[in-house]
Design a protein around this motif. Structure first.
Motif, PDB file in Angstrom:
ATOM      1  N   SER A 117      56.003  38.277  31.215  1.00 45.34           N
ATOM      2  CA  SER A 117      55.736  37.861  32.594  1.00 45.34           C
ATOM      3  C   SER A 117      55.518  39.084  33.480  1.00 45.34           C
ATOM      4  O   SER A 117      55.997  40.174  33.159  1.00 45.34           O
ATOM      5  CB  SER A 117      56.957  37.068  33.086  1.00 45.34           C
ATOM      6  OG  SER A 117      57.009  37.039  34.477  1.00 45.34           O
ATOM      7  N   ASP A 118      54.809  38.878  34.593  1.00 45.97           N
ATOM      8  CA  ASP A 118      54.741  39.963  35.571  1.00 45.97           C
ATOM      9  C   ASP A 118      55.453  39.581  36.866  1.00 45.97           C
ATOM     10  O   ASP A 118      55.208  40.151  37.917  1.00 45.97           O
ATOM     11  CB  ASP A 118      53.282  40.405  35.819  1.00 45.97           C
ATOM     12  CG  ASP A 118      52.427  39.260  36.298  1.00 45.97           C
ATOM     13  OD1 ASP A 118      53.003  38.171  36.549  1.00 45.97           O
ATOM     14  OD2 ASP A 118      51.202  39.453  36.432  1.00 45.97           O
ATOM     15  N   GLU A 119      56.340  38.594  36.747  1.00 46.75           N
ATOM     16  CA  GLU A 119      57.158  38.225  37.918  1.00 46.75           C
ATOM     17  C   GLU A 119      58.028  39.406  38.342  1.00 46.75           C
ATOM     18  O   GLU A 119      58.386  40.245  37.510  1.00 46.75           O
ATOM     19  CB  GLU A 119      58.163  37.131  37.524  1.00 46.75           C
ATOM     20  CG  GLU A 119      57.644  35.742  37.414  1.00 46.75           C
ATOM     21  CD  GLU A 119      58.645  34.904  36.610  1.00 46.75           C
ATOM     22  OE1 GLU A 119      59.362  34.111  37.225  1.00 46.75           O
ATOM     23  OE2 GLU A 119      58.702  35.079  35.379  1.00 46.75           O
TER      24      GLU A 119
ATOM     25  N   GLU B 137      61.576  41.211  39.101  1.00 52.07           N
ATOM     26  CA  GLU B 137      62.748  41.148  38.229  1.00 52.07           C
ATOM     27  C   GLU B 137      63.738  40.042  38.616  1.00 52.07           C
ATOM     28  O   GLU B 137      64.259  39.334  37.760  1.00 52.07           O
ATOM     29  CB  GLU B 137      63.449  42.512  38.231  1.00 52.07           C
ATOM     30  CG  GLU B 137      62.614  43.582  37.536  1.00 52.07           C
ATOM     31  CD  GLU B 137      63.153  44.987  37.702  1.00 52.07           C
ATOM     32  OE1 GLU B 137      64.234  45.178  38.309  1.00 52.07           O
ATOM     33  OE2 GLU B 137      62.486  45.934  37.235  1.00 52.07           O
TER      34      GLU B 137
ATOM     35  N   ALA C 195      63.219  37.244  40.252  1.00 53.15           N
ATOM     36  CA  ALA C 195      62.653  35.919  39.970  1.00 53.15           C
ATOM     37  C   ALA C 195      62.703  35.648  38.470  1.00 53.15           C
ATOM     38  O   ALA C 195      63.030  34.540  38.026  1.00 53.15           O
ATOM     39  CB  ALA C 195      61.215  35.850  40.477  1.00 53.15           C
ATOM     40  N   PHE C 196      62.407  36.686  37.666  1.00 57.04           N
ATOM     41  CA  PHE C 196      62.445  36.515  36.211  1.00 57.04           C
ATOM     42  C   PHE C 196      63.868  36.184  35.763  1.00 57.04           C
ATOM     43  O   PHE C 196      64.084  35.274  34.948  1.00 57.04           O
ATOM     44  CB  PHE C 196      61.940  37.781  35.504  1.00 57.04           C
ATOM     45  CG  PHE C 196      61.924  37.652  34.011  1.00 57.04           C
ATOM     46  CD1 PHE C 196      60.911  36.954  33.361  1.00 57.04           C
ATOM     47  CD2 PHE C 196      62.935  38.212  33.245  1.00 57.04           C
ATOM     48  CE1 PHE C 196      60.918  36.805  31.973  1.00 57.04           C
ATOM     49  CE2 PHE C 196      62.944  38.072  31.855  1.00 57.04           C
ATOM     50  CZ  PHE C 196      61.928  37.370  31.221  1.00 57.04           C
TER      51      PHE C 196
ATOM     52  N   ARG D 243      64.779  32.633  36.619  1.00 52.04           N
ATOM     53  CA  ARG D 243      64.098  31.674  35.740  1.00 52.04           C
ATOM     54  C   ARG D 243      64.703  31.717  34.326  1.00 52.04           C
ATOM     55  O   ARG D 243      64.883  30.694  33.672  1.00 52.04           O
ATOM     56  CB  ARG D 243      62.594  31.987  35.698  1.00 52.04           C
ATOM     57  CG  ARG D 243      61.755  30.843  35.162  1.00 52.04           C
ATOM     58  CD  ARG D 243      60.292  31.037  35.498  1.00 52.04           C
ATOM     59  NE  ARG D 243      59.715  32.240  34.897  1.00 52.04           N
ATOM     60  CZ  ARG D 243      59.323  32.323  33.619  1.00 52.04           C
ATOM     61  NH1 ARG D 243      59.451  31.292  32.817  1.00 52.04           N
ATOM     62  NH2 ARG D 243      58.803  33.446  33.161  1.00 52.04           N
TER      63      ARG D 243
ATOM     64  N   GLU E 199      60.540  47.961  41.237  1.00 50.15           N
ATOM     65  CA  GLU E 199      60.237  46.947  40.214  1.00 50.15           C
ATOM     66  C   GLU E 199      59.675  47.613  38.972  1.00 50.15           C
ATOM     67  O   GLU E 199      58.669  48.315  39.042  1.00 50.15           O
ATOM     68  CB  GLU E 199      59.204  45.961  40.775  1.00 50.15           C
ATOM     69  CG  GLU E 199      59.742  45.046  41.855  1.00 50.15           C
ATOM     70  CD  GLU E 199      60.647  43.936  41.302  1.00 50.15           C
ATOM     71  OE1 GLU E 199      60.594  43.659  40.085  1.00 50.15           O
ATOM     72  OE2 GLU E 199      61.410  43.364  42.111  1.00 50.15           O
TER      73      GLU E 199
ATOM     74  N   ARG F 196      59.951  45.721  35.738  1.00 54.25           N
ATOM     75  CA  ARG F 196      59.993  44.662  34.703  1.00 54.25           C
ATOM     76  C   ARG F 196      61.124  44.913  33.712  1.00 54.25           C
ATOM     77  O   ARG F 196      60.953  44.778  32.509  1.00 54.25           O
ATOM     78  CB  ARG F 196      58.658  44.558  33.945  1.00 54.25           C
ATOM     79  CG  ARG F 196      57.419  44.462  34.831  1.00 54.25           C
ATOM     80  CD  ARG F 196      57.266  43.074  35.430  1.00 54.25           C
ATOM     81  NE  ARG F 196      56.114  42.997  36.334  1.00 54.25           N
ATOM     82  CZ  ARG F 196      56.171  43.193  37.657  1.00 54.25           C
ATOM     83  NH1 ARG F 196      57.322  43.510  38.252  1.00 54.25           N
ATOM     84  NH2 ARG F 196      55.095  43.074  38.391  1.00 54.25           N
TER      85      ARG F 196
END
Ligand SMILES: Cc1ncc(COP(=O)(O)O)c(C=O)c1O
Length: 388
Positions: free
Chosen positions: A332-334, A336, A338-339, A342, A363, A365
């Protein structure tokens, strides 16, 4: 609940920028979604029953009243002996070791003892979240210098550039939370050379001192003559003996620095609970537990890192601490956070975004897992992460 009324005077916050920590947020989310909580850093297994017996014996033996302000002499002596046997430096148990209510209290006490309003304190980002509010409470200013992105090595050119006549102290943490890197002897030497022409003090946060892997030795500041002469070295019994909830640690420093530390300590907590101190002192007669800790956690690291390699996450090297970072850019490229949210909700595993440890929320990742967990917990988390 007593609600504030118009009569409750408003408080001008001393810490206007502080909110609920990411650890609390992620733990609550983990609980809400029945996720495996690899976020907050604490073991999900119990300590050695011999330690419980030793503390219980102290309590039942009537060791329940105030101890001396700096800690019970037998425990200070046990700490001094351990430092000497591991790092070759003799601290005087009477004047150079103080027992604290965890490393957290040792760090804020050291900062309050030495930082004056207007002073600057260099912190290396990503860093533990208590440093900056501690500095603010002392009226100082945190100067954030990033570790080199990707490798998380200290960037000595940038540290040198950040030094100013206002710099009072630099805080160094090795083994490092969250990146799981460790400083080398050469890093310590470079730091010593940088600080040599200055009066800058050092706070060495070494709470993970016994968790260094692959046969590498922990480069404690205590090994380094020049640095030790200007350092508060902080460690945590909670981390070493799987009792994070006991909140007990220690600080070692040259006597002249310790005098100032104790002035703050005695009007802060005054002292730390007696029976746990006696219990720890008795338990520490056997060096086996702290000497065996690296191998104990190395096995967990290997299990978890090997398992991660079978997922779409990419594990980073973990040379120390009980943390394992991972890169999720294949998934994902959301951002961190938000990832992580989720991952907790949909995959059922909680982790901490690396950006939470940066003042500028960088950010990359990257997320941080804690592997201080039972094998069954780690296997359950890995089974879920394989579905990613
Ligand atoms: C780098 C670092 N310093 C200090 C502490 C605090 O240790 P204690 O629980 O002994 O206060 C922690 C705990 O997570 C930590 O990771």
């Amino acid at each position: 609940m007593t609600t504030a009324t118009a009569r409750t005077p408003a408080i001008t916050s001393r810490l206007p920028n502080v909110g609920t920590t990411i650890f609390t947020v992620m733990s609550a989310l983990a609980q809400q979604h029945g996720a495996v909580n690899l976020g907050q850093g604490f073991p999900d297994f119990d300590c050695d029953p011999r330690l419980l017996d030793a503390v219980s014996a102290a309590m039942r033996g009537g060791l329940n009243q105030y101890p001396p302000m700096a800690g019970v002499p037998v425990l200070r002596e046990a700490v001094a002996a351990k430092i000497e046997s591991l790092y070759g430096r003799r601290y005087d148990a009477g004047s150079e070791i103080t027992i604290t209510a965890g490393a957290t209290q040792a760090i804020i006490t050291a900062i309050l003892a030495i930082v004056h309003p207007g002073d600057e304190v260099i912190v290396l980002d990503p860093c533990y979240d208590s440093y900056e509010p501690n500095i603010e409470l002392a009226g100082g200013r945190a100067v954030h210098v990033p570790l080199v992105p990707g490798t998380f090595r200290p960037d000595f050119a940038r540290i040198a550039a950040a030094l100013s006549p206002k710099t009072r102290v630099i805080i160094v943490n090795t083994p490092h939370n969250p990146s799981a890197t460790v400083w080398t002897a050469q890093d310590m030497q470079r730091l010593a050379e940088l600080l040599r022409p200055t009066d800058v003090l050092l706070i060495a946060d070494e709470v993970y001192e016994h968790m260094v892997y692959d046969g590498v030795r922990h480069e404690s500041v205590a090994r380094h003559e020049e640095l030790a002469q200007r350092a508060f070295i902080v460690s945590s019994f909670g981390k070493t003996y799987h009792v994070t909830g006991w909140k007990i640690g220690f600080v070692a420093a040259p006597a002249s620095m310790m005098v100032e530390f104790r002035k703050v300590h005695q009007f802060n907590v005054f002292t730390v609970n007696t029976p746990v101190q006696h219990g720890l002192a008795a338990y520490m007669r056997d060096p086996g537990p702290h000497l065996g800790l690296a191998m104990f956690y190395q096995r967990k690291r290997d299990l978890f890192a090997d398992g991660l390699r079978a997922t779409r996450l990419r594990p980073l090297p973990s040379a120390g601490t009980y943390f394992q970072c991972a890169d999720y850019s294949r998934i994902s490229d959301e951002p961190e956070r938000a990832f992580c949210e989720r991952l907790t909700r949909e995959t059922g595993v909680a982790a901490i975004p690396m950006s939470a440890f940066y003042a500028d929320a960088l950010e990359q990742r990257l997320i941080r897992f804690c592997f201080a967990k039972q094998t069954t917990t780690l296997e359950l988390a890995l089974e879920r992460l394989r579905r990613l």
